[in-house]
Design a protein around this motif. Structure first.
Motif, PDB file in Angstrom:
ATOM      1  N   SER A 609     -15.350   7.458   0.973  1.00 49.78           N
ATOM      2  CA  SER A 609     -14.912   6.626  -0.153  1.00 49.78           C
ATOM      3  C   SER A 609     -14.657   7.462  -1.392  1.00 49.78           C
ATOM      4  CB  SER A 609     -15.966   5.554  -0.458  1.00 49.78           C
ATOM      5  OG  SER A 609     -16.086   4.643   0.595  1.00 49.78           O
ATOM      6  N   ILE A 610     -15.547   8.415  -1.663  1.00 53.09           N
ATOM      7  CA  ILE A 610     -15.357   9.284  -2.833  1.00 53.09           C
ATOM      8  C   ILE A 610     -14.074  10.096  -2.695  1.00 53.09           C
ATOM      9  CG2 ILE A 610     -16.317  11.217  -4.113  1.00 53.09           C
ATOM     10  CD1 ILE A 610     -17.767   8.618  -4.627  1.00 53.09           C
ATOM     11  N   ILE A 611     -13.840  10.622  -1.507  1.00 48.23           N
ATOM     12  CA  ILE A 611     -12.601  11.384  -1.279  1.00 48.23           C
ATOM     13  C   ILE A 611     -11.389  10.462  -1.431  1.00 48.23           C
ATOM     14  CG2 ILE A 611     -11.298  12.713   0.417  1.00 48.23           C
ATOM     15  CD1 ILE A 611     -13.952  13.653   1.568  1.00 48.23           C
ATOM     16  N   GLY A 612     -11.471   9.254  -0.877  1.00 49.69           N
ATOM     17  CA  GLY A 612     -10.366   8.314  -0.997  1.00 49.69           C
ATOM     18  C   GLY A 612     -10.092   7.916  -2.437  1.00 49.69           C
ATOM     19  N   MET A 613     -11.157   7.756  -3.236  1.00 46.37           N
ATOM     20  CA  MET A 613     -10.982   7.399  -4.637  1.00 46.37           C
ATOM     21  C   MET A 613     -10.308   8.515  -5.437  1.00 46.37           C
ATOM     22  SD  MET A 613     -14.672   5.551  -5.194  1.00 46.37           S
ATOM     23  CE  MET A 613     -14.591   5.575  -6.977  1.00 46.37           C
ATOM     24  N   GLU A 614     -10.478   9.734  -5.017  1.00 51.81           N
ATOM     25  CA  GLU A 614      -9.842  10.852  -5.711  1.00 51.81           C
ATOM     26  C   GLU A 614      -8.396  11.063  -5.263  1.00 51.81           C
ATOM     27  OE1 GLU A 614     -11.019  12.380  -8.197  1.00 51.81           O
ATOM     28  OE2 GLU A 614     -13.091  11.647  -8.127  1.00 51.81           O
ATOM     29  N   VAL A 615      -8.088  10.697  -4.011  1.00 52.33           N
ATOM     30  CA  VAL A 615      -6.764  10.997  -3.448  1.00 52.33           C
ATOM     31  C   VAL A 615      -5.821   9.806  -3.530  1.00 52.33           C
ATOM     32  CG1 VAL A 615      -5.547  11.704  -1.347  1.00 52.33           C
ATOM     33  CG2 VAL A 615      -7.766  12.722  -1.905  1.00 52.33           C
ATOM     34  N   PHE A 616      -6.333   8.597  -3.256  1.00 50.12           N
ATOM     35  CA  PHE A 616      -5.461   7.437  -3.086  1.00 50.12           C
ATOM     36  C   PHE A 616      -5.511   6.471  -4.271  1.00 50.12           C
ATOM     37  CE2 PHE A 616      -6.796   8.553   1.334  1.00 50.12           C
ATOM     38  CZ  PHE A 616      -5.589   9.089   1.729  1.00 50.12           C
ATOM     39  N   THR A 617      -5.675   6.975  -5.477  1.00 50.74           N
ATOM     40  CA  THR A 617      -5.631   6.137  -6.679  1.00 50.74           C
ATOM     41  C   THR A 617      -4.508   6.627  -7.588  1.00 50.74           C
ATOM     42  OG1 THR A 617      -7.335   7.556  -7.666  1.00 50.74           O
ATOM     43  CG2 THR A 617      -8.065   5.514  -6.615  1.00 50.74           C
ATOM     44  N   GLY A 618      -4.283   5.861  -8.654  1.00 49.27           N
ATOM     45  CA  GLY A 618      -3.205   6.226  -9.583  1.00 49.27           C
ATOM     46  C   GLY A 618      -1.847   5.988  -8.965  1.00 49.27           C
ATOM     47  N   ASN A 619      -0.992   6.996  -8.990  1.00 50.05           N
ATOM     48  CA  ASN A 619       0.348   6.875  -8.409  1.00 50.05           C
ATOM     49  C   ASN A 619       0.315   6.785  -6.890  1.00 50.05           C
ATOM     50  OD1 ASN A 619       1.495   7.057 -10.972  1.00 50.05           O
ATOM     51  ND2 ASN A 619       1.562   9.307 -10.890  1.00 50.05           N
ATOM     52  N   ASN A 620      -0.794   7.201  -6.269  1.00 53.87           N
ATOM     53  CA  ASN A 620      -0.898   7.164  -4.806  1.00 53.87           C
ATOM     54  C   ASN A 620      -1.503   5.867  -4.284  1.00 53.87           C
ATOM     55  OD1 ASN A 620       0.121   9.771  -4.721  1.00 53.87           O
ATOM     56  ND2 ASN A 620      -1.915  10.714  -4.757  1.00 53.87           N
ATOM     57  N   ALA A 621      -1.825   4.936  -5.178  1.00 49.20           N
ATOM     58  CA  ALA A 621      -2.458   3.686  -4.761  1.00 49.20           C
ATOM     59  C   ALA A 621      -1.420   2.739  -4.175  1.00 49.20           C
ATOM     60  CB  ALA A 621      -3.160   3.038  -5.947  1.00 49.20           C
ATOM     61  N   VAL A 622      -1.878   1.879  -3.266  1.00 48.98           N
ATOM     62  CA  VAL A 622      -0.996   0.844  -2.719  1.00 48.98           C
ATOM     63  C   VAL A 622      -0.996  -0.346  -3.662  1.00 48.98           C
ATOM     64  CG1 VAL A 622      -1.296   1.543  -0.323  1.00 48.98           C
ATOM     65  CG2 VAL A 622      -2.888  -0.089  -1.327  1.00 48.98           C
ATOM     66  N   ARG A 623       0.111  -1.057  -3.693  1.00 45.91           N
ATOM     67  CA  ARG A 623       0.254  -2.240  -4.532  1.00 45.91           C
ATOM     68  C   ARG A 623       1.233  -3.194  -3.858  1.00 45.91           C
ATOM     69  NH1 ARG A 623       2.287   2.203  -6.712  1.00 45.91           N
ATOM     70  NH2 ARG A 623       0.378   2.495  -7.904  1.00 45.91           N
ATOM     71  N   ALA A 624       1.367  -4.385  -4.401  1.00 45.66           N
ATOM     72  CA  ALA A 624       2.244  -5.394  -3.799  1.00 45.66           C
ATOM     73  C   ALA A 624       3.688  -4.892  -3.766  1.00 45.66           C
ATOM     74  CB  ALA A 624       2.155  -6.697  -4.592  1.00 45.66           C
ATOM     75  N   GLY A 625       4.288  -4.957  -2.575  1.00 45.82           N
ATOM     76  CA  GLY A 625       5.674  -4.541  -2.403  1.00 45.82           C
ATOM     77  C   GLY A 625       5.889  -3.045  -2.422  1.00 45.82           C
ATOM     78  N   CYS A 626       4.840  -2.259  -2.147  1.00 44.83           N
ATOM     79  CA  CYS A 626       4.940  -0.801  -2.280  1.00 44.83           C
ATOM     80  C   CYS A 626       5.451  -0.118  -1.021  1.00 44.83           C
ATOM     81  CB  CYS A 626       3.569  -0.213  -2.625  1.00 44.83           C
ATOM     82  SG  CYS A 626       2.366  -0.382  -1.292  1.00 44.83           S
ATOM     83  N   CYS A 627       5.338  -0.775   0.118  1.00 41.82           N
ATOM     84  CA  CYS A 627       5.476  -0.063   1.386  1.00 41.82           C
ATOM     85  C   CYS A 627       6.644  -0.591   2.224  1.00 41.82           C
ATOM     86  CB  CYS A 627       4.179  -0.157   2.179  1.00 41.82           C
ATOM     87  SG  CYS A 627       2.712   0.291   1.233  1.00 41.82           S
ATOM     88  N   ALA A 628       7.769  -0.836   1.579  1.00 40.22           N
ATOM     89  CA  ALA A 628       8.916  -1.379   2.307  1.00 40.22           C
ATOM     90  C   ALA A 628       9.440  -0.405   3.345  1.00 40.22           C
ATOM     91  CB  ALA A 628      10.018  -1.759   1.324  1.00 40.22           C
ATOM     92  N   ASN A 629       9.291   0.906   3.095  1.00 42.27           N
ATOM     93  CA  ASN A 629       9.821   1.930   3.996  1.00 42.27           C
ATOM     94  C   ASN A 629       8.762   2.513   4.923  1.00 42.27           C
ATOM     95  OD1 ASN A 629      12.400   1.687   2.776  1.00 42.27           O
ATOM     96  ND2 ASN A 629      11.778   3.102   1.133  1.00 42.27           N
ATOM     97  N   ALA A 630       7.631   1.863   5.026  1.00 47.13           N
ATOM     98  CA  ALA A 630       6.547   2.388   5.863  1.00 47.13           C
ATOM     99  C   ALA A 630       6.919   2.286   7.332  1.00 47.13           C
ATOM    100  CB  ALA A 630       5.256   1.631   5.588  1.00 47.13           C
ATOM    101  N   GLU A 631       6.321   3.184   8.142  1.00 47.05           N
ATOM    102  CA  GLU A 631       6.580   3.193   9.581  1.00 47.05           C
ATOM    103  C   GLU A 631       5.948   1.968  10.237  1.00 47.05           C
ATOM    104  OE1 GLU A 631       8.505   5.160  11.059  1.00 47.05           O
ATOM    105  OE2 GLU A 631       8.736   6.872   9.700  1.00 47.05           O
ATOM    106  N   PHE A 632       6.385   1.677  11.440  1.00 45.49           N
ATOM    107  CA  PHE A 632       5.898   0.579  12.271  1.00 45.49           C
ATOM    108  C   PHE A 632       6.118  -0.790  11.625  1.00 45.49           C
ATOM    109  CE2 PHE A 632       2.637   4.026  13.269  1.00 45.49           C
ATOM    110  CZ  PHE A 632       3.437   4.601  14.249  1.00 45.49           C
ATOM    111  N   ASN A 633       7.009  -0.857  10.638  1.00 42.95           N
ATOM    112  CA  ASN A 633       7.360  -2.117   9.972  1.00 42.95           C
ATOM    113  C   ASN A 633       6.139  -2.814   9.361  1.00 42.95           C
ATOM    114  OD1 ASN A 633      10.074  -1.822  10.769  1.00 42.95           O
ATOM    115  ND2 ASN A 633       9.657  -2.830  12.745  1.00 42.95           N
ATOM    116  N   VAL A 634       5.236  -2.008   8.790  1.00 39.32           N
ATOM    117  CA  VAL A 634       4.033  -2.596   8.189  1.00 39.32           C
ATOM    118  C   VAL A 634       4.267  -3.037   6.756  1.00 39.32           C
ATOM    119  CG1 VAL A 634       2.550  -1.190   9.659  1.00 39.32           C
ATOM    120  CG2 VAL A 634       3.128  -0.378   7.372  1.00 39.32           C
TER     121      VAL A 634
END
Length: 862
Positions: A609-634
């Motif tokens: 969790s600590i590693i994730g909080m440092e890597v996947f926050t800010g500009n790298n965080a997910v938000r509504a409508g963020c992943c239109a181009n993601a693989e597997f149509n997610v």
């Protein structure tokens, strides 16, 4: 200690007593010449020869023996025992129970600081919030200082050689690195820093004394790591082979999952967890009816075979490691008992009761005199010397030390607390006895079980007739509801509350009646009574709150989560089935190990969790409508624009520590875990897949370890039940009965009197005030024939003792032979050292004379 003058009032642990009353007691409670037999350290023939206070003080040998027994129980090396005053002071501080809990609380507090730090606590990087950040840093630095002082004390206790050989070196490195990080943050508190070192905070929790079970699990994982890696390498090799084959087979007919080799590998890894099954082959299945055959073969080879091979390897290696560890612990305890026996034995190679009493006074000061006497009596075997303990008898000390001793009638019924008190009127005693008989009768349990069943039927009928029929229109109170509908809703709610109130009142009377008749000490000794009492009292309290809400036409959605404990009372029905009760007993035996595995799992989640909080926050965080181009149509799972069935997966993020735990929990369960993974891949990069796959591997390993422990415990319990009659009935308990003779009761009376005299001048203690109501007088013991019954729950070590009975005899025989050889060798060496030849003596005298002449020569030169 000066004795009190005649007629003076002295305050003992048994209340205020006049000195003349102490001497005017009945013959059975009056001390005489048989009080305490001679001690090995200082011979004492009777209490008339010495001061009474001195005779109740443990000697140095008693203290050393108690320390050895504790070290044997805690699996501490004997060379770690303090050798000088400085190391002894450090040892006493580090092994204080209060210090154990203080270190644990501070370690947890250090980890929980992440809730107050960024990004969990969002704040602007300006001068206004500078004070908060500095406050967090000062708190962290203060806690690190505490653990640094702990390392210093450990260094004073162990010395440099043993200090740097243990885990203290790793903890010291972690403290230095984290302190340097704090110094940097103090220099620029308004800047945003990457604090990846916070992930090392769980090391301090693992280093605390109370986490020895977690350290044992970690140690076993590292011992089996070689075999685990071998199986994992084979598994991932097969995944790579199938991914390569799948890439060539499906890259054209199933491009969503097999467009590239990288996507093929990721798809097959996800398929191994069944998270994308059968979606992974539906596109290919549309174009070819034979496509599912490939995935069937893959799942049978990897998921059904090699995943279970991993579990089998873990079980086999852990079982082998557990047997080796048990052998090591067993022999370590035996060595501790042998060393303690050498300190406590007399000239006849036996331990007499006086030495055992003073040893127990130092080993466990809270042990009552009658409990010490019962333990001493239980250790004696028929082939031993009466009134003494041989080495083999004393070697069973760990098996009986935790026994809970209860005075019983000749019929086997336990003597209740109100029967011991002389102040209880006879008529009240008879009434309480009758009530106690009714409550403890098996018919009473059947009646209560029928009441619980009636409660269950009432809840089912109430839900069917009232809740389901009115759920559509009355589930929520809104303006569209008519006055009649609102009235019907609250009438049905009051009806449900009234029925629950009646049943809970019956339960409340039952548990408090049992608590009163059995006494709090005996009642709360059973785990089932703890659960029962908490559920009943908690249900009654929340039921009263719910009644208030209904009466005021109010409702609280958050309160519904608390009120759910009411139906948990129905779990009591599981106790009626013998097999279910046996399963619960095994879970209790497993409780400590499962707790250790759960704590380890929480530490793993915190680390990631600590590693994730440092890597996947800010500009790298997910938000509504963020992943239109993601693989597997997610991307559709992150699209919150639709009113019906909106995609809410953007809530699974690492913006706070709490949300990080929830996200990683979903990853651990592996249901749709690739959706979160691909969402973060779209916002950060392909390297994010390594983070999530590694987390899945580690948590899968920890969960498999929990499964191994459960299977191992059930196998051990079933084997032991076949080998031992004590647990064939499903009762995982050790039970023993003893009978004290009149002379032993008289000796016990002298000990009780001696304890009272010793505690005369002590300050008031709440513990001693409580214990005086549970210490059984000698005259009461004699009145009921001196019959005692000892009982305790079996542990995992007890089950292994039964299973490895044949091996233990071999271990003991080999151990005793090696120890006898070692002792004889040491005696021979000591004799050889003291036996000096005439030539060696003459040489030593010449060297001594030369040294004296040298000193005289330098003295004359001045």
């Amino acid at each position: 200690m000066s004795s009190a003058q005649e007629g003076d009032t002295v305050f003992t642990s048994y209340g205020a007593v006049e000195e003349k009353k102490l001497e005017a007691e009945s013959d059975i409670d009056k001390p005489d010449a048989i009080t305490l037999p001679p001690l090995a350290a200082s011979p004492i023939n009777s209490l008339d020869d010495v001061n009474q206070e001195d005779s109740y003080h443990p000697s140095l040998n008693h203290k050393k023996a108690a320390l050895l027994i504790k070290e044997g129980k805690d699996n501490e090396k004997f060379e770690l025992l303090p050798e000088n005053k400085r190391s002894w002071i450090a040892y006493r501080i580090l092994h204080n129970p209060f210090y154990y809990w203080l270190a644990l609380i501070l370690a947890v507090a250090l980890m929980l600081l992440a809730f107050l730090e960024e990004p969990s606590a969002r704040s602007e990087l300006d001068e206004k919030n500078k004070g908060k950040r500095i406050g967090h840093l000062v708190t962290e630095l203060a806690i690190l200082t505490f653990f640094a002082v702990q390392l210093l004390l450990r260094f004073l206790w162990l010395g440099p050689k043993l200090f740097f050989k243990g885990r203290s070196t790793v903890v010291a490195i972690v403290i230095i690195v984290m302190t340097l990080e704090i110094i940097v943050l103090f220099a620029k508190p308004t800047d945003r820093h990457v604090r990846i070192m916070r992930a090392l905070r769980p090391f301090f929790l693992l280093d605390t004394y109370l986490m020895y079970g977690v350290r044992r699990v970690v140690r076993q994982i590292f011992q089996c790591l070689k075999y685990i890696i071998d199986v994992m390498l084979v598994l991932f090799f097969l995944v790579a082979v199938f991914a390569l084959v799948g890439y060539f087979l499906f890259k054209n007919i199933n491009p969503t999952y097999f467009r590239t080799l990288e996507l093929s590998i990721v798809s097959m890894i996800v398929t191994l967890t069944t998270a994308n099954h059968p979606d992974v082959f539906m596109e290919a299945y549309k174009k070819s009816d034979f496509a599912p055959i490939f995935f069937m073969i893959y799942m049978f080879v990897t998921f059904y075979y090699f995943s279970n091979v991993l579990l089998a390897v873990l079980f086999a290696k852990f079982k082998s490691a557990e047997k080796k560890k048990y052998k090591k612990l067993y022999l370590h305890k035996r060595e501790a008992l042998h060393r303690a026996f050498d300190l406590l034995k007399n000239d006849n190679d036996n331990i007499i009761f006086s030495d055992f009493l003073l040893f127990m006074k130092k080993y466990n000061p809270r042990t009552s005199p009658y409990q010490t006497m019962c333990l001493f009596k239980a250790l004696q075997k028929c082939n031993g010397v009466e009134g003494c303990l041989s080495l083999e008898e004393f070697s069973s000390f760990y098996e009986y030390e935790n026994m809970k001793w209860e005075l019983i009638h000749k019929t086997g019924r336990i003597v209740a607390w109100y029967e011991i008190l002389n102040e209880t009127p006879k008529k009240l005693k008879r009434a309480l006895k009758l009530l106690h008989f009714i409550v403890n009768h098996w018919l009473f349990d059947i009646v209560m079980a029928l009441i619980v069943l009636a409660n269950l039927l009432y809840l089912i009928i109430y839900i069917i007739l009232y809740v389901d029929n009115n759920n559509a229109q009355n589930n929520t109170m809104n303006d569209n509801c008519t006055e009649k509908e609102n009235k019907d809703y609250f009438c049905s709610a009051r009806l449900g509350i009234a029925g629950s109130f009646i049943f809970n009142s019956i339960y409340l009377v039952e548990v408090n009646l049992k608590l009163f008749l059995n006494g709090p000490v005996k009642y709360f000794r059973k785990w089932a009574n703890w659960v029962d009492y908490i559920l009943v009292v908690g249900s009654f309290i929340f039921l009263c709150i719910e009644i208030g809400l209904i009466q005021n036409d109010a409702d609280s959605p958050s309160f519904r989560y608390i009120a759910i404990i009411r139906p948990l009372k129905l779990l009591r029905l599981l106790r009626l089935k013998k097999n279910y009760f046996f399963l619960i007993r095994i879970l209790i035996v497993l409780a400590s190990r499962m707790t250790s595995v759960l704590i380890l799992l929480m530490i793993v989640i915190y680390f990631f969790s600590i590693i994730g909080m440092e890597v996947f926050t800010g500009n790298n965080a997910v938000r509504a409508g963020c992943c239109a181009n993601a693989e597997f149509n997610v991307g559709v799972y992150y699209d919150n624009s639709t009113l019906y069935d909106p995609g809410l997966y953007y809530l699974n993020n690492f913006n706070t520590l709490g949300r990080s735990f929830v996200t990683l929990y979903e990853e651990m369960v592996v249901n749709n875990w690739f959706i979160q993974m691909e969402g973060f891949v779209s916002t950060t990069g392909k390297a994010a897949r390594l983070y999530f796959i590694l987390f899945w591997m580690v948590t899968t390993l920890v969960v498999n370890i929990a499964i191994v422990y459960i299977v191992d415990a059930f196998v051990n319990a079933l084997k032991a039940s076949k080998m031992n009659e004590e647990i064939s009935s499903g009762e995982l308990k050790r039970v023993i009965k003893i009978s004290l003779t009149r002379s032993e009761i008289r000796t016990l009376s002298n000990v009780i009197h001696l304890k009272a005299i010793y505690e005369v001048r002590k300050r008031f203690s709440i513990y001693r005030w409580i214990r005086k109501h549970y210490d059984i007088p000698a005259r009461t013991i004699e009145l009921y024939g001196g019959e005692f019954r000892g009982k305790r729950m079996m542990t995992d070590d007890d089950l292994r003792t039964i299973i490895y009975k044949g091996d233990i005899e071999e271990w003991k025989e080999k151990f005793d032979e090696e120890r006898a050889m070692l002792v004889s060798k040491q005696k021979g060496d000591s004799i050889a050292i003291h036996k000096e030849t005439p030539r060696e003596h003459a040489k030593r005298m010449i060297l001594m004379l030369a040294e004296k002449m040298k000193q005289l020569f330098f003295y004359l030169l001045g």
